[in-house]
Enzyme design. Structure first.
Site, PDB file in Angstrom:
ATOM      1  N   GLU A 284     -12.885 -26.978  37.118  1.00 42.96           N
ATOM      2  CA  GLU A 284     -13.714 -26.050  37.929  1.00 42.96           C
ATOM      3  C   GLU A 284     -15.212 -25.485  37.072  1.00 42.96           C
ATOM      4  OE1 GLU A 284     -11.912 -24.466  41.790  1.00 42.96           O
ATOM      5  OE2 GLU A 284     -12.383 -22.848  40.620  1.00 42.96           O
ATOM      6  N   HIS A 305       6.702 -43.112  29.318  1.00 45.42           N
ATOM      7  CA  HIS A 305       7.456 -44.279  30.070  1.00 45.42           C
ATOM      8  C   HIS A 305       6.837 -44.457  31.270  1.00 45.42           C
ATOM      9  CE1 HIS A 305      10.819 -44.183  27.083  1.00 45.42           C
ATOM     10  NE2 HIS A 305      10.297 -42.953  26.921  1.00 45.42           N
ATOM     11  N   LYS A 419     -14.441 -27.376  52.440  1.00 52.08           N
ATOM     12  CA  LYS A 419     -14.104 -26.142  53.461  1.00 52.08           C
ATOM     13  C   LYS A 419     -15.236 -26.281  54.664  1.00 52.08           C
ATOM     14  CE  LYS A 419     -12.988 -22.786  49.944  1.00 52.08           C
ATOM     15  NZ  LYS A 419     -13.294 -21.738  49.230  1.00 52.08           N
TER      16      LYS A 419
HETATM   17  O1  PA5 Z   1     -11.315 -20.243  40.516  1.00 53.10           O
HETATM   18  C1  PA5 Z   1     -11.809 -19.927  41.892  1.00 53.10           C
HETATM   19  O2  PA5 Z   1     -12.704 -19.215  42.051  1.00 53.10           O
HETATM   20  C2  PA5 Z   1     -11.242 -20.578  42.931  1.00 53.10           C
HETATM   21  O3  PA5 Z   1     -10.207 -21.440  42.256  1.00 53.10           O
HETATM   22  C3  PA5 Z   1     -10.334 -19.614  43.763  1.00 53.10           C
HETATM   23  O4  PA5 Z   1      -9.489 -18.833  42.846  1.00 53.10           O
HETATM   24  C4  PA5 Z   1      -9.503 -20.282  44.757  1.00 53.10           C
HETATM   25  O5  PA5 Z   1     -10.478 -20.946  45.652  1.00 53.10           O
HETATM   26  C5  PA5 Z   1      -8.903 -19.162  45.621  1.00 53.10           C
HETATM   27  O6  PA5 Z   1     -10.066 -18.245  46.177  1.00 53.10           O
HETATM   28  P1  PA5 Z   1      -9.384 -16.641  46.707  1.00 53.10           P
HETATM   29  O7  PA5 Z   1      -8.716 -15.852  45.718  1.00 53.10           O
HETATM   30  O8  PA5 Z   1     -10.731 -16.038  47.049  1.00 53.10           O
HETATM   31  O9  PA5 Z   1      -8.700 -16.933  47.753  1.00 53.10           O
END
Ligand code: PA5
Length: 442
Positions: A284, A305, A419
């Site tokens: 990310e 394996h 989303k």
């Molecule tokens: O690293 C990030 O920002 C994302 O992976 C969020 O942690 C994830 O989408 C969850 O978001 P939130 O904590 O707002 O529910």
């Protein structure tokens, strides 16, 4: 006390890594001075020190849930889930759920599987359970859905008043549906600071409360991370700074040798979720602007394996980073057998870990021979202190590495695409135009 060690000797030359010294210094300065991209998300940099005053309160909430609950459900997804899951899995017994220890920690809101939620609700029926609901934005669909279901169930089972004590929310200080709900219902809350992104939040209440609920020492975890603030910091010389070296080595392999995929390797299955957490952190943070090393992972020797063939002989776009645990927490020796029908007497008296270590060394030699550069992180042992070190080391290296790649390591614009489509397909109010457009494509 030892420190974790990083080595790249089997991956790339010292000369090539040293060539990054100035760039790494520049990246470190951007982090420390807050002059780089995403500089409003640097709250994780000094979190090991900044979180100290909250540790007692976090521990007190964990103690309450541990006292009162047979099961604690941690609701969250992505950065609001993976850090705690990684540490809890790494430190728990491999057969914890069969050992009858209480409370059991389970997770929800990390998927939308109907069977998963049905089975969880069935498991919780008649049990005294508590909920930790974690969402920074407070609006993420998966955890919100799980929270609505489980909050309703808890209220039905123990009544609204008791449920109020057994629910703890971790969210933004002011914004989001979860904050509104927590305020209205009077739940105990912890705040995720604005300047800490989800994937960098494991050392905040997001990770620390569920880890404390599982009975692990959060102070030691923070101590380990704190140690790495110094070891990986801007004043630590380049040659002695594991985060600087790791960031430099993996960028060299990516940019100059075409190694587009990094496999995080472990030889202890308990580290599986550490790899899942790492994949989110690096995927990310770096996968944007049509750039970035693809983070993948394997559990060895299990996956030797299955994936071993590809790694040894397939397309040569792989590099490996092995997390090597120097000393296991327990000792098992192979016994001698008079008949020796299995032919294993050559191992009699040896520890299982000696065999595992030879598998590790043999694999390293084979993969390097096969054209897969091999980096290594040595973890003295698997405990809170060294996991704390590992977490901060990876976070710091990720910040540096993102700047070496010239991306903003602290945003995640790509996560919004699915989303938007999902909301449009579900006819969420406010998505009317997207809804019509997407349905026309079906
Ligand atoms: O690293 C990030 O920002 C994302 O992976 C969020 O942690 C994830 O989408 C969850 O978001 P939130 O904590 O707002 O529910």
């Amino acid at each position: 006390m030892k420190d974790i060690k990083f080595s790249y000797a089997k991956a790339v030359s010292a000369e090539a890594v040293r060539a990054y010294e100035a760039q790494v210094k520049n990246a470190q300065e951007m982090l420390v001075k807050g002059t780089g991209k995403g500089n409003d998300f640097l709250g994780w940099l000094n979190l090991p020190a900044d979180i100290r005053p909250q540790l007692k309160d976090i521990q007190a909430s964990a103690d309450l849930l541990r006292r009162e609950c047979e099961v604690i459900v941690c609701i969250g997804i992505g950065g609001s889930y993976l850090g705690a899951k990684a540490v809890n899995e790494a430190l728990s017994s491999s057969f914890e759920w069969l050992e009858g220890r209480k409370p059991v920690i389970v997770y929800a809101g990390q998927n939308i599987g109907e069977d998963y939620l049905y089975e969880l609700q069935a498991l919780l029926k008649g049990k005294r359970f508590g909920i930790i609901s974690i969402s920074k934005s407070g609006t993420t669909t998966e955890p919100a859905l799980a929270f609505r279901l489980l909050k309703t169930q808890l209220e039905e089972q123990v009544g609204k008043k008791d449920a109020q004590r057994l629910i703890i929310c971790i969210t933004d200080a002011k914004k989001g549906a979860l904050r509104t709900l927590a305020t209205q219902e009077g739940y105990k809350t912890f705040v995720i600071e604005d300047n800490i992104g989800g994937r960098f939040s494991v050392l905040s209440p997001v990770g620390l409360l569920p880890i404390a609920c599982a009975g692990f020492d959060i102070e030691k975890l923070v101590d380990g991370a704190d140690r790495m603030v110094k070891v990986c910091g801007i004043d630590s010389p380049f040659d002695e700074n594991p985060a600087a070296q790791y960031a430099a080595a993996r960028n060299e392999l990516y940019k100059k040798q075409g190694k587009k995929v990094e496999l995080l390797v472990n030889f202890h299955p308990k580290l599986h979720y550490v790899s899942e957490w790492w994949k989110q952190l690096y995927g990310e943070s770096e996968g944007k602007d049509k750039k970035g090393i693809f983070p993948a992972s394997v559990d060895f020797t299990t996956d030797l394996h299955s994936m071993g063939q590809y790694i040894q002989d397939g397309e040569r776009h792989l590099m490996e980073t092995v997390i090597s645990v120097m000393e296991p927490n327990h000792k098992v020796e192979f016994p001698h057998d008079e008949q020796n029908l299995d032919g294993l007497n050559f191992l009699a008296g040896k520890r299982v870990d000696e065999v595992n270590k030879m598998a590790e060394l043999g694999t390293q030699i084979a993969h390097v021979d096969g054209g897969v550069p091999n980096m290594k992180i040595e973890l003295p042992k698997l405990d809170e202190y060294y996991l704390g070190q590992l977490i901060y080391f990876f976070e710091r290296a990720c910040g540096i590495s993102g700047y070496l790649l010239d991306v903003n390591p602290f945003n995640q614009p790509g996560v919004e695409a699915y989303k938007k489509n999902m909301f449009a397909l579900l006819d969420k109010p406010g998505y009317e135009a997207e809804s019509a457009a997407i349905k026309a494509r079906l």
